[in-house]
Scaffold this motif. Structure first.
Motif, PDB file in Angstrom:
ATOM      1  N   UNK A  82       7.535  11.217  -2.687  1.00  0.00           N
ATOM      2  CA  UNK A  82       7.187  11.969  -1.492  1.00  0.00           C
ATOM      3  C   UNK A  82       5.786  12.563  -1.662  1.00  0.00           C
ATOM      4  N   UNK A  83       4.758  11.934  -1.098  1.00  0.00           N
ATOM      5  CA  UNK A  83       3.401  12.439  -1.289  1.00  0.00           C
ATOM      6  C   UNK A  83       3.111  13.710  -0.506  1.00  0.00           C
ATOM      7  N   UNK A  84       3.869  13.972   0.549  1.00  0.00           N
ATOM      8  CA  UNK A  84       3.569  15.112   1.422  1.00  0.00           C
ATOM      9  C   UNK A  84       4.768  16.034   1.614  1.00  0.00           C
ATOM     10  N   UNK A  85       5.677  16.035   0.645  1.00  0.00           N
ATOM     11  CA  UNK A  85       6.855  16.880   0.764  1.00  0.00           C
ATOM     12  C   UNK A  85       8.039  16.101   1.301  1.00  0.00           C
ATOM     13  N   UNK A  86       9.222  16.615   1.035  1.00  0.00           N
ATOM     14  CA  UNK A  86      10.416  15.862   1.349  1.00  0.00           C
ATOM     15  C   UNK A  86      10.782  15.815   2.814  1.00  0.00           C
ATOM     16  N   UNK A  87      10.090  16.620   3.616  1.00  0.00           N
ATOM     17  CA  UNK A  87      10.321  16.549   5.055  1.00  0.00           C
ATOM     18  C   UNK A  87       9.406  15.524   5.717  1.00  0.00           C
ATOM     19  N   UNK A  88       8.618  14.811   4.921  1.00  0.00           N
ATOM     20  CA  UNK A  88       7.734  13.755   5.422  1.00  0.00           C
ATOM     21  C   UNK A  88       8.183  12.415   4.829  1.00  0.00           C
ATOM     22  N   UNK A  89       7.735  11.307   5.405  1.00  0.00           N
ATOM     23  CA  UNK A  89       8.185   9.991   4.926  1.00  0.00           C
ATOM     24  C   UNK A  89       7.794   9.725   3.475  1.00  0.00           C
ATOM     25  N   UNK A  90       8.613   8.974   2.749  1.00  0.00           N
ATOM     26  CA  UNK A  90       8.280   8.600   1.381  1.00  0.00           C
ATOM     27  C   UNK A  90       7.224   7.497   1.366  1.00  0.00           C
ATOM     28  N   UNK A  91       6.639   7.279   0.201  1.00  0.00           N
ATOM     29  CA  UNK A  91       5.630   6.232   0.027  1.00  0.00           C
ATOM     30  C   UNK A  91       5.870   5.550  -1.300  1.00  0.00           C
ATOM     31  N   UNK A  92       5.192   4.425  -1.497  1.00  0.00           N
ATOM     32  CA  UNK A  92       5.306   3.730  -2.768  1.00  0.00           C
ATOM     33  C   UNK A  92       5.497   2.234  -2.572  1.00  0.00           C
ATOM     34  N   UNK A  93       5.405   1.527  -3.661  1.00  0.00           N
ATOM     35  CA  UNK A  93       5.551   0.072  -3.660  1.00  0.00           C
ATOM     36  C   UNK A  93       6.883  -0.369  -3.051  1.00  0.00           C
ATOM     37  N   UNK A  94       7.995   0.225  -3.506  1.00  0.00           N
ATOM     38  CA  UNK A  94       9.313  -0.159  -3.000  1.00  0.00           C
ATOM     39  C   UNK A  94       9.448   0.131  -1.514  1.00  0.00           C
ATOM     40  N   UNK A  95       8.864   1.251  -1.075  1.00  0.00           N
ATOM     41  CA  UNK A  95       8.921   1.627   0.340  1.00  0.00           C
ATOM     42  C   UNK A  95       8.172   0.602   1.182  1.00  0.00           C
TER      43      UNK A  95
END
Length: 321
Positions: free
Chosen positions: A91-104
């Protein structure tokens, strides 16, 4: 690489907060791992790269046609997603925002090729595989490594090649070379994630030290991402076993103060399904379409994991030996 509910949300927030402390967060992987088994995270790398290779992905009708009719009609797939740390999922911007990453990114791109929406549910790494059999999720992501044991009950569609590695705190003088044999760990305390291939490997091989006439190693298992690195920095463990990509990513961040000791065992990593799932041909074809059209290479370049690229997606390949 937490089932829905208040207790789960609390644990997820705790893990996310720990991952953003100056003591960077380490975990084990789905690569059994996951990394999913979860992976590794850090305060200095909490922002996501700006490139968006998924934006231009379009539905490919011939691939979408491989989905079961009821899935095409519903237009959604439910995915249990273990969100732990970069580069896999965080979670680059906190858990109330969308996740990011390779798997995502890979999962989102696959969904676009198939013309469906993803219903992503946060879940702890160790709960996803058991939940597949109950039908709670259509598939799972969490850097899940393909192993002989898992293939007995789980189907996989591969999308990357990651695996197992080790890291120590910077300045460690006890363990300074690549671990090629677990007897190098005798007498040490190893930290890793719950329900991962790392925990399994260390547990199964625990007798190697006694057989070599050495003091056994101790294994400490952690359920939360941040707890592993906190233990490493506080000297409560000597070494961490986790994903190759996660440990390498973390060690590249100066604030992490960790040193990557190299690869121990490579594993194919894949989307996980209940045994006999009719979804695997469609998702395999979607991954291969992303490889063909170049989106896959762009996603891996974005997350610094190009060295883990595969040439073609497979269903249930044998575990690497």
């Amino acid at each position: 690489m937490n089932l829905p509910g208040n207790g789960t949300r609390t644990r997820l927030r705790t893990a996310a907060a720990l991952a953003l402390l100056p003591l960077l967060a380490l975990t084990a992987c789905g690569s059994g791992d996951g990394g999913g088994d979860p992976a590794v995270a850090g305060a200095q790398v909490s922002s996501a790269p700006a490139d968006d290779p998924v934006a231009g992905v379009r539905t490919v009708d011939a691939v979408a046609a491989l989905l079961p009719a009821e899935v095409r009609k519903a237009g959604t797939l439910r995915v249990g997603s273990s969100v732990g740390a970069p580069p896999a999922a965080f979670y680059p911007n906190g858990q109330d925002k969308p996740p990011a990453g390779q798997d995502i990114d890979i999962a989102d791109a696959v969904a676009k090729v198939l013309g469906v929406k993803l219903e992503r549910q946060d879940a702890s790494f160790e709960t996803i595989l058991p939940a597949l059999g109950s039908g709670k999720y259509d598939f799972g992501t969490g850097n899940f490594g393909v192993t002989t044991e898992r293939l007995k009950t789980i189907d996989f569609v591969t999308y990357i090649n990651d695996g197992q590695g080790f890291a120590v705190k910077t300045g460690n003088t006890t363990l300074t070379t690549q671990v090629s044999d677990l007897t190098q760990l005798c007498g040490l305390t190893i930290g890793t994630g719950a329900g991962t291939t790392f925990e399994k490997t260390l547990t199964v091989q625990k007798g190697v030290c006694a057989a070599a006439g050495k003091k056994p190693y101790e294994v400490k298992v952690f359920s939360e991402t941040g707890a592993v690195t906190t233990a490493l920095q506080q000297g409560r463990i000597d070494v961490v076993m986790s994903t190759i990509n996660g440990l390498r990513h973390q060690a590249a961040q100066p604030a992490a103060q960790t040193a990557f000791l190299g690869e121990y065992h490579r594993l194919d990593v894949g989307f996980a399904f209940k045994k006999g799932s009719p979804l695997t041909p469609a998702l395999q074809a979607a991954v291969n379409e992303l490889i063909r059209n170049g989106t896959y290479a762009r996603i891996l370049k974005k997350w610094g994991t190009t060295a883990s690229a595969i040439d073609t997606s497979q269903i249930n390949p044998a575990e690497h030996t």
